[in-house]
Design a protein around this motif. Sequence first.
Motif, short mmCIF file in Angstrom:
data_model
loop_
_atom_site.label_atom_id
_atom_site.label_comp_id
_atom_site.label_asym_id
_atom_site.label_seq_id
_atom_site.Cartn_x
_atom_site.Cartn_y
_atom_site.Cartn_z
N UNK A 124 0.82 -1.21 0.00
CA UNK A 124 0.00 0.00 0.00
C UNK A 124 0.86 1.26 0.00
N UNK A 125 0.17 2.34 0.37
CA UNK A 125 -1.17 2.38 0.98
C UNK A 125 -2.28 2.49 -0.06
N UNK A 126 -3.51 2.25 0.41
CA UNK A 126 -4.69 2.68 -0.32
C UNK A 126 -5.44 3.66 0.57
N UNK A 127 -6.26 4.48 -0.03
CA UNK A 127 -6.91 5.56 0.70
C UNK A 127 -8.42 5.37 0.70
N UNK A 128 -9.02 5.64 1.86
CA UNK A 128 -10.47 5.50 2.02
C UNK A 128 -10.94 6.50 3.06
N UNK A 129 -11.83 7.39 2.65
CA UNK A 129 -12.41 8.38 3.56
C UNK A 129 -11.33 9.15 4.31
N UNK A 130 -10.38 9.66 3.55
CA UNK A 130 -9.31 10.52 4.07
C UNK A 130 -8.35 9.79 5.00
N UNK A 171 -14.61 -1.42 9.74
CA UNK A 171 -15.90 -0.74 9.77
C UNK A 171 -17.08 -1.65 10.09
N UNK A 172 -16.83 -2.94 10.24
CA UNK A 172 -17.91 -3.86 10.56
C UNK A 172 -18.89 -4.08 9.43
N UNK A 173 -18.40 -3.99 8.18
CA UNK A 173 -19.26 -4.17 7.00
C UNK A 173 -19.07 -5.55 6.40
N UNK A 174 -20.16 -6.16 5.96
CA UNK A 174 -20.10 -7.46 5.29
C UNK A 174 -19.96 -7.23 3.79
N UNK A 175 -18.86 -7.72 3.21
CA UNK A 175 -18.57 -7.39 1.81
C UNK A 175 -18.34 -8.62 0.94
N UNK A 176 -17.92 -9.75 1.50
CA UNK A 176 -17.75 -11.00 0.73
C UNK A 176 -16.93 -10.77 -0.53
N UNK A 177 -15.67 -10.37 -0.36
CA UNK A 177 -14.83 -9.97 -1.48
C UNK A 177 -14.40 -11.12 -2.39
N UNK A 178 -14.56 -12.34 -1.95
CA UNK A 178 -14.11 -13.48 -2.76
C UNK A 178 -14.83 -13.57 -4.09
N UNK A 179 -16.04 -13.03 -4.20
CA UNK A 179 -16.83 -13.19 -5.43
C UNK A 179 -16.57 -12.09 -6.46
N UNK A 180 -15.72 -11.10 -6.14
CA UNK A 180 -15.50 -9.97 -7.03
C UNK A 180 -14.39 -10.27 -8.04
N UNK A 181 -14.53 -9.68 -9.22
CA UNK A 181 -13.45 -9.70 -10.22
C UNK A 181 -12.39 -8.68 -9.83
N UNK A 220 -10.20 -7.34 -12.36
CA UNK A 220 -9.70 -6.62 -13.53
C UNK A 220 -10.12 -5.15 -13.54
N UNK A 221 -11.23 -4.79 -12.86
CA UNK A 221 -11.62 -3.38 -12.74
C UNK A 221 -12.40 -3.21 -11.44
N UNK A 222 -11.75 -3.50 -10.31
CA UNK A 222 -12.49 -3.55 -9.04
C UNK A 222 -12.80 -2.17 -8.49
N UNK A 223 -13.97 -2.05 -7.86
CA UNK A 223 -14.33 -0.81 -7.16
C UNK A 223 -13.80 -0.82 -5.73
N UNK A 224 -13.56 -2.01 -5.19
CA UNK A 224 -13.09 -2.12 -3.81
C UNK A 224 -11.59 -1.81 -3.76
N UNK A 225 -11.17 -0.89 -2.87
CA UNK A 225 -9.77 -0.43 -2.90
C UNK A 225 -8.75 -1.51 -2.60
N UNK A 226 -9.09 -2.47 -1.73
CA UNK A 226 -8.13 -3.54 -1.45
C UNK A 226 -7.86 -4.37 -2.70
N UNK A 227 -8.92 -4.67 -3.45
CA UNK A 227 -8.76 -5.48 -4.65
C UNK A 227 -8.02 -4.72 -5.74
#
Length: 267
Positions: A48-54, A125-135, A137-144
């Motif tokens: 990293x880093x990646x940035x999220x909400x400042x 943040x305590x959010x359920x995201x289930x990142x294993x199902x995401x592609x 190649x053009x991810x919206x999630x910053x970790x991916x």
Amino acid sequence: MGSNSPSSPAVARLVPSGLSRPAAFGEQLSELYALVQRSAYVFGSPLGPFFHRAHHHHLPRFVYFGPHTGEESVRLAFYAGFDRRDLRGTLALLHFVERLALAPDLGQSLNLSVFPLVDILGLLEGRDRALARFAWHAPAEPELALLAQDVRLQSYHGFVRVESGPDDDALTVRLRGFADEAGGPSAIDFISSEDTAPWAVRWETGGSPKVGDGPLSLADDLPFGPFELTIRVPANWSDEVHREAVTLTLRRFILRYRSFLAYGQNL
């Protein structure tokens, strides 16, 4: 398919521990960073880093360089922690890295990158995201997006994903990528029931050669066709059995894969 007796450790139930898994992760991660500072082969190198909400964040990463590692060395990436609700795969990968630091005997010319926790924001943040199902190649999630950048930079030969599966009495193993192609290697060239013993194993077919999730969705961006091995551990197994099954299976897989490469080079 392998088999186990009813008394096998594979059917042990989940045993509560003294620490919550997030707390155990933080403690084990800190201890591991301290341990690898004394290792000649394992290094703590957050991505990293990646940035999220400042705010900026890093993904935990450990890198193992075997003796005589160079530009042409085998490069593998290991991932766990795609869902903050179950960190047993994360804790298992940390244990795997600890074993590497204490006994770096997997062999020469290996470059292993281990990412024990992908769902950083979900955990914070305590959010359920289930990142294993995401592609990827053009991810919206910053970790991916950060991991995809690393994949394109490193051009890994293969990816290994550790995930949780439904309640069961066996590991589920899936191999995708170039091994799906006609005439390519089969799953048995990479991992067999001997490598998962004493735990039973079920083999899952790779399905369509065009993969739409995980790091293998970046295959078209890489100079050669990588493979992806997914190991799913039943949710009803105890933390201790989960950790040992992952650690031992990964070690045996790496040794088998090195033998497969050495055999291929001598043909």
